[in-house]
Design a protein around this motif. Structure first.
Motif, PDB file in Angstrom:
ATOM      1  N   ASN A 154      -9.168   4.626  39.523  1.00 45.93           N
ATOM      2  CA  ASN A 154      -9.814   6.285  38.470  1.00 45.93           C
ATOM      3  C   ASN A 154     -10.866   6.762  38.674  1.00 45.93           C
ATOM      4  O   ASN A 154     -11.732   5.951  39.601  1.00 45.93           O
ATOM      5  CB  ASN A 154     -10.074   5.415  36.525  1.00 45.93           C
ATOM      6  N   ASP A 155     -11.184   8.033  38.329  1.00 49.76           N
ATOM      7  CA  ASP A 155     -12.491   8.440  38.543  1.00 49.76           C
ATOM      8  C   ASP A 155     -13.692   8.030  37.705  1.00 49.76           C
ATOM      9  O   ASP A 155     -13.162   8.568  36.222  1.00 49.76           O
ATOM     10  CB  ASP A 155     -12.668   9.896  38.727  1.00 49.76           C
ATOM     11  N   VAL A 156     -14.396   7.269  38.037  1.00 52.80           N
ATOM     12  CA  VAL A 156     -15.204   6.485  36.585  1.00 52.80           C
ATOM     13  C   VAL A 156     -16.371   7.716  36.111  1.00 52.80           C
ATOM     14  O   VAL A 156     -16.522   8.025  35.131  1.00 52.80           O
ATOM     15  CB  VAL A 156     -16.033   4.877  37.517  1.00 52.80           C
ATOM     16  N   SER A 157     -16.288   8.968  37.026  1.00 52.09           N
ATOM     17  CA  SER A 157     -17.373   9.938  36.784  1.00 52.09           C
ATOM     18  C   SER A 157     -17.145  10.299  35.428  1.00 52.09           C
ATOM     19  O   SER A 157     -17.802  11.068  34.344  1.00 52.09           O
ATOM     20  CB  SER A 157     -17.932  10.663  38.177  1.00 52.09           C
ATOM     21  N   ARG A 158     -15.760   9.967  35.198  1.00 54.73           N
ATOM     22  CA  ARG A 158     -15.138  11.256  34.107  1.00 54.73           C
ATOM     23  C   ARG A 158     -16.535  10.801  33.168  1.00 54.73           C
ATOM     24  O   ARG A 158     -15.964  11.656  31.421  1.00 54.73           O
ATOM     25  CB  ARG A 158     -14.040  11.365  34.174  1.00 54.73           C
ATOM     26  N   LEU A 159     -16.402   9.640  33.096  1.00 53.02           N
ATOM     27  CA  LEU A 159     -17.000   8.595  31.750  1.00 53.02           C
ATOM     28  C   LEU A 159     -18.461   8.893  31.646  1.00 53.02           C
ATOM     29  O   LEU A 159     -18.750   8.827  29.759  1.00 53.02           O
ATOM     30  CB  LEU A 159     -16.393   7.447  31.883  1.00 53.02           C
ATOM     31  N   ARG A 160     -19.143   9.940  32.874  1.00 51.97           N
ATOM     32  CA  ARG A 160     -20.666   9.994  32.442  1.00 51.97           C
ATOM     33  C   ARG A 160     -20.555  10.746  31.260  1.00 51.97           C
ATOM     34  O   ARG A 160     -22.537  10.384  30.915  1.00 51.97           O
ATOM     35  CB  ARG A 160     -21.439   9.912  33.522  1.00 51.97           C
ATOM     36  N   THR A 161     -20.125  11.633  31.153  1.00 48.89           N
ATOM     37  CA  THR A 161     -20.220  12.803  30.430  1.00 48.89           C
ATOM     38  C   THR A 161     -20.809  12.120  28.587  1.00 48.89           C
ATOM     39  O   THR A 161     -21.451  12.804  28.075  1.00 48.89           O
ATOM     40  CB  THR A 161     -19.191  13.801  30.218  1.00 48.89           C
ATOM     41  N   THR A 162     -20.228  11.145  29.029  1.00 53.62           N
ATOM     42  CA  THR A 162     -20.595  10.722  26.977  1.00 53.62           C
ATOM     43  C   THR A 162     -21.999   9.485  27.079  1.00 53.62           C
ATOM     44  O   THR A 162     -22.096   9.687  26.070  1.00 53.62           O
ATOM     45  CB  THR A 162     -19.666   9.486  26.946  1.00 53.62           C
ATOM     46  N   ILE A 163     -22.629  10.374  28.186  1.00 58.08           N
ATOM     47  CA  ILE A 163     -24.180   8.917  28.129  1.00 58.08           C
ATOM     48  C   ILE A 163     -25.284   9.837  27.231  1.00 58.08           C
ATOM     49  O   ILE A 163     -25.895   8.973  26.623  1.00 58.08           O
ATOM     50  CB  ILE A 163     -24.765   8.404  29.507  1.00 58.08           C
TER      51      ILE A 163
END
Ligand code: TIU
Length: 240
Positions: free
Chosen positions: A51-60
């Motif tokens: 997976n491209d983990v950067s996609r989850l960081r918008t939630t931070i």
């Protein structure tokens, strides 16, 4: 037009889909699911799965604002972490051997052993570090209720409603919200506070919750919750 129903003492209204969600800070918990380095940073479990983990960081950033608001009003805050005992005795073979990740659960990686409790990678990202006194639930499964004290912690505090953020929308967030719904909890999922590695799963994952009259929950943007909790510019993140 008829006037809105009167709110119980202490309750606030959050505009949401498929309809207004009301909550009382005293009986609501903010539940932040699996905001761990293993899912959100390179070298962890999420990346080993391709997976491209950067996609989850918008939630931070939205979760930081929601966490600050929840703390300011004294709402119960519960964090969860997916992970396993060092001997992996709580990791079913079906999970351990699933798929063909570049590293399996328990293997040494750049952030320590993959998805093992106590390892650096299994920890929560620095931006959302739990505060002293906040409950942290270590869970071996995707759902927060399975093989944990999560249900007991909610019951002990008289919690009836959950505001849910974290990752991933279609896996641990969905599983937990579905489990919670079956147990009688009413759940509001924060649209920008949950994230997926797959944009289409994010969209459809949120639609699944609110379809059919809110078949297992409600969805609202974090700004709707922030405005309801503290209708002051400071907590909404705008200049005062
Ligand atoms: N892979 C994936 O999307 N999620 C997980 O494995 N765990 C959680 O969602 N926390």
């Amino acid at each position: 037009m008829s006037a809105p129903a009167p709110l119980p003492e202490g309750a606030v209204r959050v505009p949401a889909e498929p309809g207004e969600f009301t909550l009382d800070v005293a009986t609501t918990a903010l539940v932040i699911i699996d905001m761990q380095r293993d899912f959100c940073e390179p070298g962890g479990f999420g990346e080993t799965l391709g997976n491209d983990v950067s996609r989850l960081r918008t939630t931070i950033p939205p979760l930081q604002r929601v966490l600050a608001a929840a703390r300011a009003v004294g709402m119960t805050v519960i964090h969860t972490r997916e992970g396993h005992l060092p001997d992996l005795s709580d990791c079913p073979a079906a999970k351990l051997h699933r798929g063909s990740p570049s590293l399996r659960i328990g293997d040494p990686g750049p952030m320590g052993r993959i998805l093992v409790r106590g390892e650096y990678g299994q920890g929560i990202v620095d931006e959302l570090t739990p505060a002293p006194g906040e409950v942290v639930i270590d869970k071996p499964g995707k759902g927060a209720f399975h093989a944990t004290s999560f249900g007991d912690e909610l019951a002990a505090r008289g919690i009836t409603r959950l505001v849910v953020g974290g990752v991933t929308t279609e896996v641990c967030v969905h599983t937990t919200v579905r489990e919670a719904n079956d147990r009688g909890y009413e759940c509001l999922v924060l649209a920008d506070g949950v994230g997926s590695y797959f944009p289409e799963f994010q969209r459809v994952g949120l639609e699944m919750i609110t379809a059919q009259g809110g078949i297992f929950g409600w969805v609202a943007p974090s700004t709707a919750l922030l405005s309801a909790l503290a209708p002051t510019p400071a907590l909404e993140g705008t200049p005062s």
